[in-house]
Design an enzyme around this catalytic site. Structure first.
Site, short mmCIF file in Angstrom:
data_model
loop_
_atom_site.label_atom_id
_atom_site.label_comp_id
_atom_site.label_asym_id
_atom_site.label_seq_id
_atom_site.Cartn_x
_atom_site.Cartn_y
_atom_site.Cartn_z
N CYS A 97 14.00 11.47 4.83
CA CYS A 97 14.17 11.15 6.25
C CYS A 97 15.59 11.39 6.73
O CYS A 97 15.83 11.55 7.91
CB CYS A 97 13.78 9.70 6.49
SG CYS A 97 14.78 8.55 5.54
N GLU A 134 11.10 1.75 9.43
CA GLU A 134 12.01 2.87 9.15
C GLU A 134 11.21 4.14 9.39
O GLU A 134 10.25 4.42 8.68
CB GLU A 134 12.52 2.76 7.72
CG GLU A 134 13.41 1.54 7.58
CD GLU A 134 13.88 1.26 6.18
OE1 GLU A 134 13.37 1.88 5.24
OE2 GLU A 134 14.77 0.42 6.04
N LYS A 177 0.86 -1.19 0.00
CA LYS A 177 0.00 0.00 0.00
C LYS A 177 0.89 1.23 0.00
O LYS A 177 1.52 1.57 0.99
CB LYS A 177 -0.92 0.05 1.22
CG LYS A 177 -2.02 1.10 0.98
CD LYS A 177 -2.58 1.70 2.23
CE LYS A 177 -1.76 2.80 2.84
NZ LYS A 177 -1.63 4.06 2.07
N GLU A 222 10.42 16.50 14.50
CA GLU A 222 10.75 16.42 13.07
C GLU A 222 9.81 17.34 12.29
O GLU A 222 8.60 17.26 12.43
CB GLU A 222 10.56 14.98 12.58
CG GLU A 222 10.90 14.79 11.12
CD GLU A 222 10.54 13.40 10.60
OE1 GLU A 222 9.43 12.92 10.87
OE2 GLU A 222 11.38 12.80 9.91
P1 NAD Z 1 2.99 8.47 7.43
O1 NAD Z 1 3.41 7.70 8.61
O2 NAD Z 1 1.94 9.50 7.59
O3 NAD Z 1 2.45 7.50 6.27
C1 NAD Z 1 3.23 6.45 5.76
C2 NAD Z 1 2.32 5.36 5.22
O4 NAD Z 1 1.60 4.80 6.30
C3 NAD Z 1 1.27 5.86 4.21
O5 NAD Z 1 1.13 4.87 3.21
C4 NAD Z 1 0.01 5.97 5.08
O6 NAD Z 1 -1.19 5.83 4.35
C5 NAD Z 1 0.20 4.79 6.02
N1 NAD Z 1 -0.50 4.92 7.30
C6 NAD Z 1 -0.80 6.05 7.99
N2 NAD Z 1 -1.43 5.74 9.14
C7 NAD Z 1 -1.53 4.39 9.18
C8 NAD Z 1 -2.09 3.46 10.12
N3 NAD Z 1 -2.66 3.88 11.26
N4 NAD Z 1 -2.02 2.14 9.85
C9 NAD Z 1 -1.42 1.71 8.70
N5 NAD Z 1 -0.89 2.53 7.77
C10 NAD Z 1 -0.94 3.86 8.01
O7 NAD Z 1 4.32 9.09 6.81
P2 NAD Z 1 4.47 10.06 5.56
O8 NAD Z 1 3.92 11.40 5.93
O9 NAD Z 1 3.94 9.38 4.35
O10 NAD Z 1 6.06 10.14 5.40
C11 NAD Z 1 6.87 11.03 6.10
C12 NAD Z 1 7.46 10.36 7.32
O11 NAD Z 1 8.15 9.18 6.93
C13 NAD Z 1 8.49 11.20 8.04
O12 NAD Z 1 8.34 11.03 9.42
C14 NAD Z 1 9.81 10.61 7.59
O13 NAD Z 1 10.89 10.82 8.45
C15 NAD Z 1 9.45 9.17 7.50
N6 NAD Z 1 10.37 8.44 6.61
C16 NAD Z 1 11.28 7.62 7.17
C17 NAD Z 1 12.18 6.94 6.35
C18 NAD Z 1 13.25 6.03 6.90
O14 NAD Z 1 13.86 5.31 6.11
N7 NAD Z 1 13.52 6.03 8.20
C19 NAD Z 1 12.12 7.11 4.97
C20 NAD Z 1 11.16 7.98 4.46
C21 NAD Z 1 10.28 8.64 5.29
O1 6OD Z 2 18.71 5.19 0.19
C1 6OD Z 2 18.03 4.33 0.73
O2 6OD Z 2 18.23 3.14 0.58
C2 6OD Z 2 16.92 4.73 1.59
N1 6OD Z 2 16.25 3.74 2.19
C3 6OD Z 2 16.63 6.02 1.74
C4 6OD Z 2 15.62 6.51 2.58
C5 6OD Z 2 15.34 7.81 2.56
C6 6OD Z 2 14.30 8.37 3.37
O3 6OD Z 2 13.58 9.30 3.08
#
Ligand code: NAD
Ligand code: 6OD
Length: 485
Positions: free
Chosen positions: A296, A262, A186, A389
């Site tokens: 992220c 992540e 998803k 964040e």
């Molecule tokens: P989000 O948590 O709002 O959503 C991520 C996904 O989870 C979406 O597909 C959303 O529909 C789904 N989702 C939301 N609530 C849910 C629930 N209760 N149950 C199941 N699924 C649910 O995150 P976002 O706004 O899409 O992305 C930004 C965030 O992601 C930031 O906090 C960023 O730091 C983090 N991020 C982390 C990494 C990493 O590798 N650590 C990488 C990219 C983004």
């Molecule tokens: O470079 C990658 O493999 C990776 N997982 C990046 C994640 C970025 C987060 O926004």
């Protein structure tokens, strides 16, 4: 108008029995706020059908594939994305608003790389050992041969965010398929387009029906939650906000479903006076403002040794003001959230060195979700702007005097995803890097990523590691077989 499609059991479209089959929501272009498409919202029945199709694939031909066949399937998927490269790059830039050049140099090549890498990596790592029976305890006598095979976990739910849509989806889908699992993915509701193209490529690559399924929709109380709390799901691989991870984990606990998470970050950069200041300024412009801070791994906290602090701040501020070719925030809601932090920072006592508002372009972008690249100083570690964040183009710069103080400041966070150290002193680099509480520490660089290295966060930034064999370990279980010889 773009139309995203579910892909369930080898067929496109909503499950015919789904009472919510006709529900859709609009897809909005973040560059100018116009509606450019519609996305189907999966209800319970579509999610149930996808999980059942995945289970069926494991019980059918997909469950009987060996590593060679799966490697060949992954190569066909990589070739399929490559053959439609421009469509993917246009779709990714269209959904996110990011410069197309960024999609074409990072997102799409990296998605192709994810499939190619796991085609090479998935071959088993045979583990064998001999053991001796203990009389009165073991049945059997003499020696036994142990060997370990790895089994897929089963049906894997992949839930991904909007910031690097195809990269972060394929980063999990490729190893999950490589290890022999069936996947229900998803993507974020904000970015459905490249996931739909991926389903088309996987369909054309001839994977057995149900091996890969795609459902669209929102998270809380919707498709994301239906999927991650589903009793038929054997593992969850999630990338997104830390609070979402906690919500998913609470539901996953009911079925003891294993998770790989992540999550968010509040990443520090440490700039020592002995660093190459040109490189540190350049690197910080990249680490704070690439994709408008919506990665992220982006830097939101910069700590600079006091003797070069004023010069660094002046140069970073100037470079931030010069930036013009940047993309919008993903949505109006996210733009409003980022702007609320710009206001909060000022209320908390910050000095705005650059940015802090909404840019004016004099074209259609003025209707979009843009915010200015922003550099702040003057806050202490208790300010919310320093602890939460923001996930936008914002960084705060603060001075430090000693190495110990720099490490303590870097570690003063509930997050621990990534950090960057700028220094010319090799001994200092090796002393400081392992003391920083983060899953990834870069020295004199940022976001230099080798797919095979462990990727993940500590503290509230994640659970587990992915990348290379770390992903294959999560997506499979070792089973020990002991044979008396
Ligand atoms: P989000 O948590 O709002 O959503 C991520 C996904 O989870 C979406 O597909 C959303 O529909 C789904 N989702 C939301 N609530 C849910 C629930 N209760 N149950 C199941 N699924 C649910 O995150 P976002 O706004 O899409 O992305 C930004 C965030 O992601 C930031 O906090 C960023 O730091 C983090 N991020 C982390 C990494 C990493 O590798 N650590 C990488 C990219 C983004
Ligand atoms: O470079 C990658 O493999 C990776 N997982 C990046 C994640 C970025 C987060 O926004």
């Amino acid at each position: 108008m773009k139309t995203a499609r579910h892909y369930v059991g080898g067929a496109f479209g909503p499950a015919p029995s789904d009472g919510t089959a006709i529900r859709t929501f609009p897809l909005v272009d973040p560059v100018d706020g116009t509606v450019v498409g519609k996305v189907p919202e999966a209800g319970h029945e579509t999610v149930d059908a996808a999980v059942a199709a995945a289970r069926g694939a494991l019980d059918g031909p997909w469950g009987n594939t060996g590593p060679e066949e799966r490697a060949a399937a992954l190569r066909r998927i990589a070739d399929g994305i490559e053959a439609r490269f421009d469509e993917f790059a246009d779709a990714e830039a269209g959904d996110t608003g990011k410069p197309r050049g960024l999609a074409a140099t990072v997102d799409i090549p990296r998605a192709i790389g994810n499939f190619r890498a796991y085609a090479e990596l998935l071959h088993g790592r045979p583990e064998t050992s001999y053991t001796t029976a203990v009389p009165g305890w073991s049945t059997g006598t003499g020696k036994a041969l142990n060997y370990t095979v790895r089994r897929p976990l089963g049906v894997v739910a992949v839930v991904s965010p909007w910031n690097l849509p195809l990269l972060l989806l394929t980063w999990k889908v490729a190893p999950a398929l490589a290890a022999g699992n069936a996947v229900v993915a998803k993507p974020s509701e904000e970015t459905p387009s490249t996931a739909t193209l991926l389903a088309e490529v996987i369909d054309a690559a001839g994977l057995p029906a149900g091996a890969f399924n795609l459902v669209h929709g929102h998270g809380t109380g919707a498709a994301g939650e239906f999927l991650t709390s589903h009793p038929g799901v054997d593992a969850i691989a999630f990338t997104g906000e830390s609070a979402t991870g906690a919500a998913i984990m609470r539901k996953a606990a009911d079925h003891l479903t294993p998770v790989s998470f992540e999550l968010g970050g509040k990443n520090p950069a440490l700039v020592f006076a002995d660093s190459d200041l040109d490189a540190a300024v350049d690197g910080t412009v990249r680490s704070a403002f690439t994709h408008s801070g919506q990665i992220c791994l982006c830097t939101e906290r910069v700590y600079v040794q006091r003797t070069v602090f004023d010069e660094f701040v002046a140069r970073l501020g100037e470079r931030a003001r010069e930036l013009t070719d940047y993309g919008p925030m993903i949505s109006a809601a996210h733009r409003d959230k980022v702007l609320s932090y710009y206001r909060l920072a000022v209320d908390e006592g910050a000095t705005v060195v650059a940015g802090g508002g909404v840019p004016s372009f004099g074209d259609r972008r003025d209707r979009g979700f843009y915010v200015e690249p922003t550099v702040l100083t003057g806050l202490d570690g208790r300010a919310r702007t320093m602890r939460e964040e923001v996930f936008g183009p914002i960084c705060h710069v603060a001075p430090f005097d000693t190495e110990d103080e720099a490490v303590a400041l870097a570690n003063d966070s509930r997050y621990g995803l990534a950090a960057t150290v700028w220094t010319r002193d090799l001994s200092r680099a090796h002393r400081v890097a392992p003391r920083i509480e983060a899953g990834i520490v870069w020295v004199n660089c940022w976001n230099l990523r080798d797919l095979r290295t462990p990727f993940g966060g500590i503290k509230d930034s994640g659970i587990g590691r992915e990348g290379g064999t770390y992903s294959l370990d999560f997506f499979s279980e070792p089973v020990n077989i002991c044979v008396q010889v």
